[in-house]
Design an enzyme around this catalytic site. Structure first.
Site, PDB file in Angstrom:
ATOM      1  N   GLU A  65       0.833  -1.221   0.000  1.00 53.60           N
ATOM      2  CA  GLU A  65       0.000   0.000   0.000  1.00 53.60           C
ATOM      3  C   GLU A  65       0.865   1.268   0.000  1.00 53.60           C
ATOM      4  OE1 GLU A  65      -3.679  -0.495   2.272  1.00 53.60           O
ATOM      5  OE2 GLU A  65      -3.251   1.491   3.086  1.00 53.60           O
ATOM      6  N   ASP A  66       1.960   1.252   0.719  1.00 50.97           N
ATOM      7  CA  ASP A  66       2.690   2.501   0.970  1.00 50.97           C
ATOM      8  C   ASP A  66       4.098   2.574   0.388  1.00 50.97           C
ATOM      9  OD1 ASP A  66       0.495   3.377   2.372  1.00 50.97           O
ATOM     10  OD2 ASP A  66       1.272   2.791   4.324  1.00 50.97           O
TER      11      ASP A  66
HETATM   12  P1  NDP Z   1      -5.934   9.281   6.604  1.00 51.85           P
HETATM   13  O1  NDP Z   1      -6.403   8.065   5.893  1.00 51.85           O
HETATM   14  O2  NDP Z   1      -5.372  10.411   5.812  1.00 51.85           O
HETATM   15  O3  NDP Z   1      -4.858   8.906   7.732  1.00 51.85           O
HETATM   16  C1  NDP Z   1      -5.056   7.851   8.621  1.00 51.85           C
HETATM   17  C2  NDP Z   1      -4.109   6.715   8.274  1.00 51.85           C
HETATM   18  O4  NDP Z   1      -2.772   7.187   8.376  1.00 51.85           O
HETATM   19  C3  NDP Z   1      -4.224   5.570   9.247  1.00 51.85           C
HETATM   20  O5  NDP Z   1      -5.205   4.661   8.809  1.00 51.85           O
HETATM   21  C4  NDP Z   1      -2.813   4.989   9.262  1.00 51.85           C
HETATM   22  O6  NDP Z   1      -2.759   4.058   8.187  1.00 51.85           O
HETATM   23  C5  NDP Z   1      -1.925   6.173   8.913  1.00 51.85           C
HETATM   24  N1  NDP Z   1      -1.211   6.818  10.038  1.00 51.85           N
HETATM   25  C6  NDP Z   1       0.053   7.334   9.953  1.00 51.85           C
HETATM   26  N2  NDP Z   1       0.412   7.904  11.078  1.00 51.85           N
HETATM   27  C7  NDP Z   1      -0.612   7.747  11.956  1.00 51.85           C
HETATM   28  C8  NDP Z   1      -0.796   8.125  13.311  1.00 51.85           C
HETATM   29  N3  NDP Z   1       0.150   8.777  14.002  1.00 51.85           N
HETATM   30  N4  NDP Z   1      -1.974   7.833  13.918  1.00 51.85           N
HETATM   31  C9  NDP Z   1      -2.924   7.171  13.231  1.00 51.85           C
HETATM   32  N5  NDP Z   1      -2.811   6.776  11.937  1.00 51.85           N
HETATM   33  C10 NDP Z   1      -1.652   7.063  11.292  1.00 51.85           C
HETATM   34  O7  NDP Z   1      -7.037   9.858   7.555  1.00 51.85           O
HETATM   35  P2  NDP Z   1      -8.599   9.955   7.449  1.00 51.85           P
HETATM   36  O8  NDP Z   1      -9.156   8.611   7.462  1.00 51.85           O
HETATM   37  O9  NDP Z   1      -9.031  10.899   8.505  1.00 51.85           O
HETATM   38  O10 NDP Z   1      -8.843  10.703   6.048  1.00 51.85           O
HETATM   39  C11 NDP Z   1      -9.171  10.059   4.846  1.00 51.85           C
HETATM   40  C12 NDP Z   1      -9.349  11.127   3.753  1.00 51.85           C
HETATM   41  O11 NDP Z   1     -10.306  12.121   4.131  1.00 51.85           O
HETATM   42  C13 NDP Z   1      -8.083  11.918   3.493  1.00 51.85           C
HETATM   43  O12 NDP Z   1      -8.017  12.209   2.123  1.00 51.85           O
HETATM   44  C14 NDP Z   1      -8.267  13.174   4.271  1.00 51.85           C
HETATM   45  O13 NDP Z   1      -7.497  14.234   3.739  1.00 51.85           O
HETATM   46  C15 NDP Z   1      -9.742  13.415   4.128  1.00 51.85           C
HETATM   47  N6  NDP Z   1     -10.236  14.211   5.236  1.00 51.85           N
HETATM   48  C16 NDP Z   1     -10.873  13.620   6.282  1.00 51.85           C
HETATM   49  C17 NDP Z   1     -11.375  14.368   7.310  1.00 51.85           C
HETATM   50  C18 NDP Z   1     -12.103  13.685   8.423  1.00 51.85           C
HETATM   51  O14 NDP Z   1     -12.733  14.344   9.231  1.00 51.85           O
HETATM   52  N7  NDP Z   1     -12.054  12.346   8.504  1.00 51.85           N
HETATM   53  C19 NDP Z   1     -11.238  15.799   7.353  1.00 51.85           C
HETATM   54  C20 NDP Z   1     -10.499  16.310   6.247  1.00 51.85           C
HETATM   55  C21 NDP Z   1     -10.053  15.536   5.246  1.00 51.85           C
HETATM   56  P3  NDP Z   1      -1.703   2.842   8.097  1.00 51.85           P
HETATM   57  O15 NDP Z   1      -2.116   1.779   9.045  1.00 51.85           O
HETATM   58  O16 NDP Z   1      -1.818   2.438   6.654  1.00 51.85           O
HETATM   59  O17 NDP Z   1      -0.380   3.468   8.428  1.00 51.85           O
END
Ligand code: NDP
Ligand code: ZN
Length: 179
Positions: A65-66
């Site tokens: 994935e990454d």
């Molecule tokens: P993301 O999917 O952007 O980020 C969460 C993922 O990042 C986790 O599932 C984990 O995946 C990884 N990760 C890396 N560092 C950390 C950490 N310190 N703590 C937890 N997880 C970490 O987040 P969202 O699900 O919130 O957002 C999904 C989409 O929605 C994005 O495009 C975002 O920009 C957009 N968005 C969402 C908002 C909301 O309120 N939910 C608000 C604004 C935008 P892994 O296990 O693969 O590392």
């Protein structure tokens, strides 16, 4: 040295090489490899999992994935069983982010037992990470929204591992997320 130990070291080393330029989203910019090692450790120490194939898949779960890793590469190094689990827990990156999140909820109940274990430990690690430190730029609402979405995925993984599910449930209850 037992062959299982050697295999786990080889797998951890492969994952570390693949993730070497990546950082987590927390303010400290923790090395990314802490996450897959932590997920495998949750499975071993908290969930009581001793199946090396599952622990290997946990170590490798975010490589395709990454990073530039391919499923074929995983299979060539670690065999078809590990590949299958990694494949099951890998999001389809051709889909938009919101669609991927929806698919995780829909696919969770159809995953194999081994993939469900990795998914539960992955969610638990990420939720603990968010409780420990909020990533830069994330609002409290976004964190809460992430917990709510995770609870929907975890609902589809129930009946897999009592310890992991109970620990996750405590986190959801603390956040007042209804079952
Ligand atoms: P993301 O999917 O952007 O980020 C969460 C993922 O990042 C986790 O599932 C984990 O995946 C990884 N990760 C890396 N560092 C950390 C950490 N310190 N703590 C937890 N997880 C970490 O987040 P969202 O699900 O919130 O957002 C999904 C989409 O929605 C994005 O495009 C975002 O920009 C957009 N968005 C969402 C908002 C909301 O309120 N939910 C608000 C604004 C935008 P892994 O296990 O693969 O590392
Ligand atoms: Zn992960």
């Amino acid at each position: 040295m037992g062959s299982d130990v050697a295999l786990l070291l080889q797998t951890a080393n492969f994952a570390a090489e693949k993730h070497k330029r990546q950082r987590r989203k927390d303010v400290e910019k923790t090395p990314y490899i802490n996450h897959p090692i932590g997920v495998a450790t949750i499975l071993s120490q908290e969930a009581g999992i001793t199946d090396v194939v599952v622990l290997q898949a946990a170590l490798l779960h975010d490589t395709v994935e990454d990073t530039n890793t391919t499923f074929l590469e995983i299979e060539e190094h670690f065999g078809p069983e590990v590949r299958k689990i990694v494949e099951e827990v890998t999001d389809d990156k051709t889909l938009a982010k919101m669609e991927r999140k929806k698919q995780q909820i829909e696919h969770a109940p159809h995953c194999s037992y081994n993939a469900k274990l990795v998914k539960l430990a992955d969610k638990l690690y990420n939720l603990r990470d968010l409780n420990r430190s909020i990533p830069k730029g994330w609002s409290e609402l976004r964190v809460q929204e992430y917990f709510r979405w995770s609870s929907e995925v975890v609902n589809g993984l129930r009946g897999t591992n009592a310890v992991l599910e109970k620990t996750l449930q405590q986190l959801f209850t603390e956040r007042r997320i209804p079952v």
